[in-house]
Scaffold this motif. Structure first.
Motif, PDB file in Angstrom:
ATOM      1  N   ALA A 161      35.167  50.478  45.798  1.00  0.00           N
ATOM      2  CA  ALA A 161      34.705  49.887  46.880  1.00  0.00           C
ATOM      3  C   ALA A 161      34.033  48.636  46.685  1.00  0.00           C
ATOM      4  O   ALA A 161      34.033  47.757  47.296  1.00  0.00           O
ATOM      5  N   LEU A 162      33.198  48.499  45.448  1.00  0.00           N
ATOM      6  CA  LEU A 162      32.659  47.218  44.943  1.00  0.00           C
ATOM      7  C   LEU A 162      33.891  45.996  44.822  1.00  0.00           C
ATOM      8  O   LEU A 162      33.840  44.824  45.194  1.00  0.00           O
ATOM      9  N   ALA A 163      35.059  46.511  44.180  1.00  0.00           N
ATOM     10  CA  ALA A 163      35.999  45.654  43.780  1.00  0.00           C
ATOM     11  C   ALA A 163      36.748  45.187  45.109  1.00  0.00           C
ATOM     12  O   ALA A 163      37.102  43.964  45.256  1.00  0.00           O
ATOM     13  N   GLN A 164      36.780  45.975  46.093  1.00  0.00           N
ATOM     14  CA  GLN A 164      37.270  45.671  47.327  1.00  0.00           C
ATOM     15  C   GLN A 164      36.485  44.906  48.012  1.00  0.00           C
ATOM     16  O   GLN A 164      36.991  43.795  48.754  1.00  0.00           O
ATOM     17  N   TRP A 165      35.353  44.912  48.050  1.00  0.00           N
ATOM     18  CA  TRP A 165      34.439  43.932  48.789  1.00  0.00           C
ATOM     19  C   TRP A 165      34.677  42.624  48.015  1.00  0.00           C
ATOM     20  O   TRP A 165      34.642  41.686  48.948  1.00  0.00           O
ATOM     21  N   MET A 166      34.542  42.483  46.685  1.00  0.00           N
ATOM     22  CA  MET A 166      34.815  41.308  46.123  1.00  0.00           C
ATOM     23  C   MET A 166      36.093  40.459  46.390  1.00  0.00           C
ATOM     24  O   MET A 166      36.124  39.474  46.612  1.00  0.00           O
ATOM     25  N   ALA A 167      37.445  41.597  46.405  1.00  0.00           N
ATOM     26  CA  ALA A 167      38.311  40.994  46.877  1.00  0.00           C
ATOM     27  C   ALA A 167      38.748  40.127  48.076  1.00  0.00           C
ATOM     28  O   ALA A 167      39.142  39.263  48.139  1.00  0.00           O
ATOM     29  N   ILE A 168      37.930  41.048  49.121  1.00  0.00           N
ATOM     30  CA  ILE A 168      37.982  40.600  50.617  1.00  0.00           C
ATOM     31  C   ILE A 168      37.432  39.269  50.618  1.00  0.00           C
ATOM     32  O   ILE A 168      37.601  38.226  51.306  1.00  0.00           O
ATOM     33  N   ARG A 169      35.951  39.329  49.994  1.00  0.00           N
ATOM     34  CA  ARG A 169      35.214  38.214  49.881  1.00  0.00           C
ATOM     35  C   ARG A 169      35.839  36.909  49.415  1.00  0.00           C
ATOM     36  O   ARG A 169      35.639  35.692  50.150  1.00  0.00           O
ATOM     37  N   ASN A 170      36.475  36.883  48.432  1.00  0.00           N
ATOM     38  CA  ASN A 170      37.223  35.831  47.868  1.00  0.00           C
ATOM     39  C   ASN A 170      38.729  35.652  48.146  1.00  0.00           C
ATOM     40  O   ASN A 170      39.129  34.706  47.532  1.00  0.00           O
ATOM     41  N   ASN A 171      39.093  36.594  49.090  1.00  0.00           N
ATOM     42  CA  ASN A 171      40.336  36.555  49.523  1.00  0.00           C
ATOM     43  C   ASN A 171      41.373  36.426  48.358  1.00  0.00           C
ATOM     44  O   ASN A 171      42.207  35.695  48.232  1.00  0.00           O
ATOM     45  N   ASP A 172      40.939  37.287  47.445  1.00  0.00           N
ATOM     46  CA  ASP A 172      41.905  37.208  46.164  1.00  0.00           C
ATOM     47  C   ASP A 172      42.706  38.037  45.977  1.00  0.00           C
ATOM     48  O   ASP A 172      42.527  39.493  45.868  1.00  0.00           O
ATOM     49  N   ARG A 173      44.030  37.675  46.106  1.00  0.00           N
ATOM     50  CA  ARG A 173      45.233  38.516  46.390  1.00  0.00           C
ATOM     51  C   ARG A 173      45.521  39.142  45.100  1.00  0.00           C
ATOM     52  O   ARG A 173      45.881  40.583  45.074  1.00  0.00           O
ATOM     53  N   LYS A 174      45.307  38.691  44.099  1.00  0.00           N
ATOM     54  CA  LYS A 174      45.792  39.156  42.694  1.00  0.00           C
ATOM     55  C   LYS A 174      44.817  40.304  42.221  1.00  0.00           C
ATOM     56  O   LYS A 174      45.295  41.280  41.855  1.00  0.00           O
ATOM     57  N   PHE A 175      43.590  40.205  42.534  1.00  0.00           N
ATOM     58  CA  PHE A 175      42.753  41.316  42.320  1.00  0.00           C
ATOM     59  C   PHE A 175      42.625  42.249  43.225  1.00  0.00           C
ATOM     60  O   PHE A 175      42.437  43.300  42.696  1.00  0.00           O
ATOM     61  N   ASP A 176      43.058  42.068  44.600  1.00  0.00           N
ATOM     62  CA  ASP A 176      43.507  43.239  45.514  1.00  0.00           C
ATOM     63  C   ASP A 176      44.600  44.111  44.860  1.00  0.00           C
ATOM     64  O   ASP A 176      44.377  45.385  45.027  1.00  0.00           O
ATOM     65  N   GLU A 177      45.503  43.271  44.493  1.00  0.00           N
ATOM     66  CA  GLU A 177      46.830  44.119  43.817  1.00  0.00           C
ATOM     67  C   GLU A 177      46.404  44.952  42.648  1.00  0.00           C
ATOM     68  O   GLU A 177      46.892  46.092  42.538  1.00  0.00           O
ATOM     69  N   LEU A 178      45.451  44.356  41.826  1.00  0.00           N
ATOM     70  CA  LEU A 178      44.983  45.250  40.593  1.00  0.00           C
ATOM     71  C   LEU A 178      44.359  46.237  41.220  1.00  0.00           C
ATOM     72  O   LEU A 178      44.385  47.332  40.424  1.00  0.00           O
ATOM     73  N   THR A 179      43.368  45.995  42.042  1.00  0.00           N
ATOM     74  CA  THR A 179      42.553  47.237  42.380  1.00  0.00           C
ATOM     75  C   THR A 179      43.354  48.467  42.970  1.00  0.00           C
ATOM     76  O   THR A 179      42.999  49.715  42.799  1.00  0.00           O
TER      77      THR A 179
END
Ligand code: HEC
Length: 447
Positions: free
Chosen positions: A40-58
């Protein structure tokens, strides 16, 4: 008395058989609870930074979590039910009487958790980052984290109760049990806090390790992700230690004195300071390997990831082992011994005899005669000792009485719960029964 038909696990013994399943379950269940929060924390971070790579990793981390939680976690969880039912039906019966509704609710919450995990996993790809659907998806992640934490909250109440039944003991069980006292037993809150942060630490360490493997050709994402998971880990370490200490304070004094034996066994525990050294050594390995990954994610070798896995895994496994062991000689502290004999029944069993009160015993063995004495002794061994001993396997009773004659064994049975072996319950039976058990154990010597 609460006795049941005898189940015996030859060679391996009850304790090890149970440990195989339970320890795997502890690894996976904590990874699942902590993982849901880290996710949940990682998703929040990925959405906040619009970080596609991090989203894929999560998503990849979620996939590992999904397999672990649904396959290994759920299976070993059911395994625990099967094991406790055949190993110690008296204890699980007592717990079910007290915690029936709480367990029933836990089962519902667990199902909700699994459904949310399934929905999350299956719909992830259809709700990409940057679309409005992702916001709804995030609520699903949070719901999943809350549900999995709730299952832990309920189970921890039951585990805490087994160690510290607290004022529940004063209530009139089973006539009028105090359900609130059983739930709010002294170690529930501290152990829940401890397990919550320790699950996050464990899951964050797992996410760092997985990230290392998943991002071998994308060092930039590796750096971002490992730093993020590392922060989750380090922030949780302090509350974990604080809650851990509070939890430790709740343990009965007799249990505190068994920590070293629980960790290392009777022989190694006799070496002064060894248990502390091993614990500190593991903690240092954990700190060094996680710091290596955290401060040098691009260059950290695979060895750092593996050491982190081994050190954190060993710490968790040992912690559970110690927690289980130090509760001895009880299975529910001050209420029921590890072999299913209730503390309150002890005077009666010593006076009237175990055989007279046992339910699952052939009538021919209820009275001791010179002809059936050894056979009755064997029955008594299976009734009271098989919970922790085997005949010739793990913690073999045959080796424990090696070289002793019948008289010496008889004497020892009279003081099983002595300062030398405070983890054994006292023998529950008359003098005559004690002599029969000694006669049987003496026959093991001759072979
Ligand atoms: C709660 C678990 C448990 C139960 C129940 C239990 N034991 Fe033990 N017993 C142990 C452990 C643990 C040891 C120590 C093994 C070691 O030293 O490594 C032990 C050691 C012993 C020893 C050796 C003691 C010594 O002085 O070296 C004897 C004898 C023994 N048990 C007999 C019995 C008998 C008889 C019963 C049943 C009436 C019984 N135990 C029930 C856990 C248990």
């Amino acid at each position: 008395m609460f006795d049941f038909p005898i189940f015996d696990m030859p060679l391996v013994g009850h304790r090890l058989m149970f440990a195989f399943d339970a320890i795997v379950h502890v690894f996976v269940s904590h990874a699942a609870v902590g993982g849901s929060i880290v996710l949940a924390l990682a998703q929040w971070m990925a959405i906040r930074n619009n970080d596609r790579k991090f989203d894929e990793l999560t998503y990849k981390v979620l996939f590992a979590l999904f397999i672990l939680a649904t396959a290994v976690g759920a299976l070993t969880g059911i395994g625990i039910w099967i094991h406790v039912n055949i190993i110690n039906p008296a204890a699980i019966g007592a717990l079910l009487r007290v915690f029936f509704w709480k367990w029933f609710i836990e089962w519902i919450v667990f199902n909700i958790e699994m459904i949310l995990l399934l929905m999350l996993f299956l719909s992830w790809k259809n709700r990409p980052l940057g679309t409005p659907a992702k916001a709804g998806h995030f609520r699903l992640v949070v719901g999943y984290a809350v549900a999995s934490w709730l299952t832990m909250a309920i189970i921890t109440a039951i585990l805490g109760f087994m160690m510290t039944p607290g004022t529940w003991l004063a209530s009139d069980f089973p006539a009028k049990p105090d359900y609130i006292a059983s739930l709010f037993n002294p170690s529930w809150m501290p152990s829940l806090g401890f397990r919550t942060f320790f699950a996050i630490v464990w899951a964050a360490a797992g996410a760092m390790i997985l990230t290392w493997f998943y991002t071998r050709d994308d060092l930039e994402t590796r750096e971002r992700a490992i730093r993020f998971f590392g922060k989750c880990l380090y922030i949780s370490v302090v509350p974990m230690i604080v809650f851990g200490y509070w939890y430790y304070l709740q343990f009965p004094e007799a249990a505190k004195s068994l920590f070293a034996i629980g960790a290392l066994g009777n022989k190694l525990a006799a070496v002064p300071g060894l248990a502390q050294k091993v614990a500190i050594g593991l903690a240092v390995l954990f700190a060094l390997s996680s710091a290596y990954l955290f401060f040098n994610p691009r260059r950290a070798p695979m060895l750092a990831a593996i050491v982190l896995l081994v050190a954190s895994g060993t710490l968790i496994g040992q912690m559970e082992r110690v927690r289980e062991f130090v509760r001895k000689p009880y299975i529910i502290y001050d209420y029921m011994y590890a072999n299913g004999v209730r503390v309150q029944d002890m005077p009666l069993l010593k006076k009237e005899g175990y055989l007279k009160n046992a339910v699952f015993l052939e009538d021919e063995y209820r009275t001791i005669t010179p002809q059936n004495k050894v056979k009755v002794g064997e029955k008594l061994y299976y009734f009271q000792c098989r919970y922790c001993h085997t005949i010739n396997g793990v913690n073999a009773i045959q080796d424990r009485v090696k070289g002793w004659d019948e008289q010496a064994i008889y004497h020892r049975i009279g003081q099983l719960n002595s300062p030398a072996t405070p983890f054994m319950p006292p023998f529950a039976g008359t003098d005559e029964e004690r002599a029969a058990l000694a006669a049987y154990l003496a026959t093991l010597n001759g072979k």
